[in-house]
Design an enzyme around this catalytic site. Structure first.
Site, PDB file in Angstrom:
ATOM      1  N   TYR A  62       0.913  -1.128   0.066  1.00  0.00           N
ATOM      2  CA  TYR A  62       0.016   0.079  -0.037  1.00  0.00           C
ATOM      3  C   TYR A  62       0.898   1.334   0.023  1.00  0.00           C
ATOM      4  O   TYR A  62       0.786   2.108  -1.010  1.00  0.00           O
ATOM      5  CB  TYR A  62      -1.015  -0.031   1.157  1.00  0.00           C
ATOM      6  CG  TYR A  62      -1.972   1.091   1.320  1.00  0.00           C
ATOM      7  CD1 TYR A  62      -3.217   1.181   0.534  1.00  0.00           C
ATOM      8  CD2 TYR A  62      -1.721   2.078   2.080  1.00  0.00           C
ATOM      9  CE1 TYR A  62      -3.898   2.220   0.616  1.00  0.00           C
ATOM     10  CE2 TYR A  62      -2.752   3.194   2.334  1.00  0.00           C
ATOM     11  CZ  TYR A  62      -3.631   3.064   1.672  1.00  0.00           C
ATOM     12  OH  TYR A  62      -4.673   4.192   1.813  1.00  0.00           O
TER      13      TYR A  62
ATOM     14  N   VAL B 188     -11.666   3.077  13.788  1.00  0.00           N
ATOM     15  CA  VAL B 188     -12.754   3.506  14.061  1.00  0.00           C
ATOM     16  C   VAL B 188     -14.072   2.707  14.183  1.00  0.00           C
ATOM     17  O   VAL B 188     -15.021   2.476  15.009  1.00  0.00           O
ATOM     18  CB  VAL B 188     -13.168   5.039  13.473  1.00  0.00           C
ATOM     19  CG1 VAL B 188     -14.384   5.441  13.874  1.00  0.00           C
ATOM     20  CG2 VAL B 188     -11.996   5.983  13.900  1.00  0.00           C
TER      21      VAL B 188
HETATM   22  P1  NAD Z   1     -12.608   1.480   0.645  1.00  0.00           P
HETATM   23  O1  NAD Z   1     -11.876   0.764   0.634  1.00  0.00           O
HETATM   24  O2  NAD Z   1     -14.121   1.962   1.120  1.00  0.00           O
HETATM   25  O3  NAD Z   1     -12.821   2.213  -1.008  1.00  0.00           O
HETATM   26  C1  NAD Z   1     -12.196   1.842  -1.936  1.00  0.00           C
HETATM   27  C2  NAD Z   1     -12.970   1.497  -3.214  1.00  0.00           C
HETATM   28  O4  NAD Z   1     -11.869   1.153  -4.337  1.00  0.00           O
HETATM   29  C3  NAD Z   1     -13.719   0.292  -2.868  1.00  0.00           C
HETATM   30  O5  NAD Z   1     -15.048   0.724  -3.365  1.00  0.00           O
HETATM   31  C4  NAD Z   1     -13.183  -0.976  -3.828  1.00  0.00           C
HETATM   32  O6  NAD Z   1     -14.204  -1.854  -4.255  1.00  0.00           O
HETATM   33  C5  NAD Z   1     -12.516   0.080  -4.966  1.00  0.00           C
HETATM   34  N1  NAD Z   1     -11.309  -0.856  -5.525  1.00  0.00           N
HETATM   35  C6  NAD Z   1     -10.311  -1.229  -5.030  1.00  0.00           C
HETATM   36  N2  NAD Z   1      -9.587  -1.911  -6.181  1.00  0.00           N
HETATM   37  C7  NAD Z   1     -10.187  -1.512  -7.199  1.00  0.00           C
HETATM   38  C8  NAD Z   1      -9.843  -1.547  -8.488  1.00  0.00           C
HETATM   39  N3  NAD Z   1      -8.813  -2.207  -8.966  1.00  0.00           N
HETATM   40  N4  NAD Z   1     -10.563  -1.287  -9.477  1.00  0.00           N
HETATM   41  C9  NAD Z   1     -11.726  -0.517  -9.500  1.00  0.00           C
HETATM   42  N5  NAD Z   1     -12.294  -0.209  -7.928  1.00  0.00           N
HETATM   43  C10 NAD Z   1     -11.253  -0.569  -6.917  1.00  0.00           C
HETATM   44  O7  NAD Z   1     -11.627   2.837   1.186  1.00  0.00           O
HETATM   45  P2  NAD Z   1     -11.793   4.342   1.370  1.00  0.00           P
HETATM   46  O8  NAD Z   1     -11.631   4.870   2.687  1.00  0.00           O
HETATM   47  O9  NAD Z   1     -13.042   4.920   0.638  1.00  0.00           O
HETATM   48  O10 NAD Z   1     -10.589   4.865   0.562  1.00  0.00           O
HETATM   49  C11 NAD Z   1     -10.748   5.449  -0.687  1.00  0.00           C
HETATM   50  C12 NAD Z   1      -9.173   6.172  -1.368  1.00  0.00           C
HETATM   51  O11 NAD Z   1      -9.050   7.020  -0.439  1.00  0.00           O
HETATM   52  C13 NAD Z   1      -8.347   4.988  -1.421  1.00  0.00           C
HETATM   53  O12 NAD Z   1      -7.533   5.115  -2.452  1.00  0.00           O
HETATM   54  C14 NAD Z   1      -7.435   5.286  -0.198  1.00  0.00           C
HETATM   55  O13 NAD Z   1      -6.204   4.780  -0.420  1.00  0.00           O
HETATM   56  C15 NAD Z   1      -7.403   6.766   0.178  1.00  0.00           C
HETATM   57  N6  NAD Z   1      -7.188   7.000   1.494  1.00  0.00           N
HETATM   58  C16 NAD Z   1      -8.296   6.940   2.227  1.00  0.00           C
HETATM   59  C17 NAD Z   1      -8.105   7.153   3.759  1.00  0.00           C
HETATM   60  C18 NAD Z   1      -9.222   6.897   4.818  1.00  0.00           C
HETATM   61  O14 NAD Z   1      -8.773   7.185   5.963  1.00  0.00           O
HETATM   62  N7  NAD Z   1     -10.380   6.585   4.698  1.00  0.00           N
HETATM   63  C19 NAD Z   1      -6.860   7.317   4.152  1.00  0.00           C
HETATM   64  C20 NAD Z   1      -5.746   7.697   3.315  1.00  0.00           C
HETATM   65  C21 NAD Z   1      -6.061   7.578   1.798  1.00  0.00           C
HETATM   66  N1  UDP Z   2      -5.992  -0.739  15.771  1.00  0.00           N
HETATM   67  C1  UDP Z   2      -6.253  -1.181  16.698  1.00  0.00           C
HETATM   68  N2  UDP Z   2      -7.293  -2.077  16.916  1.00  0.00           N
HETATM   69  C2  UDP Z   2      -8.133  -2.255  15.829  1.00  0.00           C
HETATM   70  C3  UDP Z   2      -7.899  -1.760  14.592  1.00  0.00           C
HETATM   71  C4  UDP Z   2      -6.655  -0.964  14.614  1.00  0.00           C
HETATM   72  O1  UDP Z   2      -5.714  -0.922  17.938  1.00  0.00           O
HETATM   73  O2  UDP Z   2      -9.181  -3.038  15.984  1.00  0.00           O
HETATM   74  C5  UDP Z   2      -4.779   0.295  15.603  1.00  0.00           C
HETATM   75  C6  UDP Z   2      -3.996   0.156  14.623  1.00  0.00           C
HETATM   76  O3  UDP Z   2      -2.875  -0.848  15.208  1.00  0.00           O
HETATM   77  C7  UDP Z   2      -3.319   1.286  14.246  1.00  0.00           C
HETATM   78  C8  UDP Z   2      -4.579   2.219  14.622  1.00  0.00           C
HETATM   79  O4  UDP Z   2      -5.359   1.615  15.282  1.00  0.00           O
HETATM   80  O5  UDP Z   2      -2.305   1.579  15.211  1.00  0.00           O
HETATM   81  C9  UDP Z   2      -4.950   2.742  13.039  1.00  0.00           C
HETATM   82  O6  UDP Z   2      -5.263   1.720  12.516  1.00  0.00           O
HETATM   83  P1  UDP Z   2      -6.060   1.358  11.166  1.00  0.00           P
HETATM   84  O7  UDP Z   2      -6.129   0.203  10.539  1.00  0.00           O
HETATM   85  O8  UDP Z   2      -7.568   2.346  11.298  1.00  0.00           O
HETATM   86  O9  UDP Z   2      -5.265   2.665  10.029  1.00  0.00           O
HETATM   87  P2  UDP Z   2      -3.628   2.919   9.736  1.00  0.00           P
HETATM   88  O10 UDP Z   2      -3.619   4.171  10.198  1.00  0.00           O
HETATM   89  O11 UDP Z   2      -3.010   1.960  10.746  1.00  0.00           O
HETATM   90  O12 UDP Z   2      -3.616   2.541   8.264  1.00  0.00           O
END
Ligand code: NAD
Ligand code: UDP
Length: 320
Positions: A150, A193
């Site tokens: 990732y 969360v």
């Molecule tokens: P999510 O897993 O809910 O959404 C990801 C979506 O992408 C899903 O609908 C999944 O089916 C789709 N997907 C995965 N691989 C695919 C592919 N090869 N082709 C088409 N669709 C595909 O996650 P999210 O939290 O909604 O995250 C969305 C984006 O934001 C991601 O790129 C993630 O890396 C980025 N992001 C999210 C967070 C967060 O905290 N939510 C933080 C940092 C970055």
């Molecule tokens: N974590 C935890 N319990 C859980 C899931 C996650 O203590 O059930 C911790 C995890 O080890 C990390 C933080 O919560 O330190 C955030 O985890 P998350 O998977 O939400 O996202 P990350 O920021 O690690 O990608």
């Protein structure tokens, strides 16, 4: 924030995921035609079920590791599993989604001369020595660990975005998103969360990994979506990378205690081993977003948790 822009034809990859579904809604609300593309790996049709009858909304099953031929003006590239549980399930596919997916979407943007935004991540900073993290920090990432598919995939995607920008003059926007939460996270998403809220509502033990002293900064989904759209429409142009997140920093134990209090749960906290390469601390420096986008998060943790708990309360009881 900037003034409301002219409606566009917008493509949202990963549009039926957690963030993608909120973004589709917001783009429809401002008048865009929205093409939502998803392979449904972690996303669900139910996340966009309420949009299916909308005359300006279209849902397409497609994996972005394969080329896509459509006509749009804006591309929001969100496709990629974001939860460690899911991105580690098929790590090769995770890297392919970030890298091949970016190449395909950048190629599409190049042909169309469309503006393209990448949903990058705070994971590009790895386990950071700089705190809070500024965009100028290059990060400390293990290239061969269980999170690398990732982290390195997202880093390589950023490289591709900036090379297309320099080499092909593509109009790019790169957002580094910090931990975001809210309604429509999957109950089995695996991120902290949603795990804690689901466990608390079910009266199950709250699973803290490690000692729970590691920190994260949690952004509520509506704030994040506003930031993404603000970055896409920013004038003058702003390539980023721009941190988008809420600077409020909490230990994981503090988060567990907030969730227990706000749900009124009798769940106990249990401790299990910390996964490898789990970052010890994370907090965004958002000065750049403030200065260039006029953006800053408004929803503080307690308020966001209440809304998310209310969502899961209904979602879990209707699933029973
Ligand atoms: P999510 O897993 O809910 O959404 C990801 C979506 O992408 C899903 O609908 C999944 O089916 C789709 N997907 C995965 N691989 C695919 C592919 N090869 N082709 C088409 N669709 C595909 O996650 P999210 O939290 O909604 O995250 C969305 C984006 O934001 C991601 O790129 C993630 O890396 C980025 N992001 C999210 C967070 C967060 O905290 N939510 C933080 C940092 C970055
Ligand atoms: N974590 C935890 N319990 C859980 C899931 C996650 O203590 O059930 C911790 C995890 O080890 C990390 C933080 O919560 O330190 C955030 O985890 P998350 O998977 O939400 O996202 P990350 O920021 O690690 O990608």
């Amino acid at each position: 924030m900037q003034a409301s822009p002219t409606p566009c034809r917008s493509l949202v990859t990963g549009g039926s995921g957690f963030l993608g579904s909120h973004l589709c809604e917001r783009l429809l609300a401002r008048g865009d035609e929205v093409l939502c593309v998803d392979n449904f790996f972690t996303g669900r049709k139910s996340n966009v079920a309420h949009l299916l009858d909308h005359p300006r909304f279209e849902l397409m099953r497609h994996d972005i590791t394969f080329p896509l031929y459509v006509e749009v003006d804006r591309i929001y590239n969100l496709a990629c599993p974001a939860s460690p549980v899911h991105y580690q399930h098929d790590p090769v596919q995770t890297t392919k989604t970030s890298v091949h997916g970016a190449i395909n979407m950048l190629g599409l943007a190049k042909r169309l001369r469309a503006r393209i935004l990448q949903a990058s991540t705070s994971e590009v900073y790895g386990d950071p020595e700089q705190h809070p993290q500024q965009e100028s920090y290059w990060g400390r990432v293990n290239p061969i660990g269980i999170r690398s598919c990732y982290d390195e995939g997202k880093r390589c995607a950023e490289t591709l975005f900036f090379d297309y920008h320099r080499q092909h003059r593509l109009d790019i926007r790169v957002a580094r998103i910090f931990n975001t939460y809210g309604p429509r996270m999957h109950p089995k998403d695996g991120r902290v969360v949603s795990n804690f809220i689901v466990q608390a509502l079910r009266g199950e033990a709250i699973t803290v990994y490690g000692k729970g002293t590691q920190t994260r900064s949690f952004c509520y989904v509506s704030d994040l979506i506003e930031g993404l759209q603000g970055l896409m429409e920013a004038q003058p142009d702003c390539t980023g990378p721009v941190n988008l997140g809420n600077p409020g920093e909490f230990t994981i134990i503090e988060l567990a205690e907030h969730v227990i209090r706000l749900t009124g749960s009798r769940s106990k906290i249990i401790f299990s081993p910390l996964p490898s390469d789990d970052p010890a601390q994370r907090q965004p420096d958002i000065q750049l977003a403030r200065a260039t986008l006029g953006w800053e998060p408004r929803v503080q943790l307690q308020e966001g948790l209440k809304k998310t708990i209310a969502y899961f309360d209904i979602a879990l009881s209707s699933a029973n």
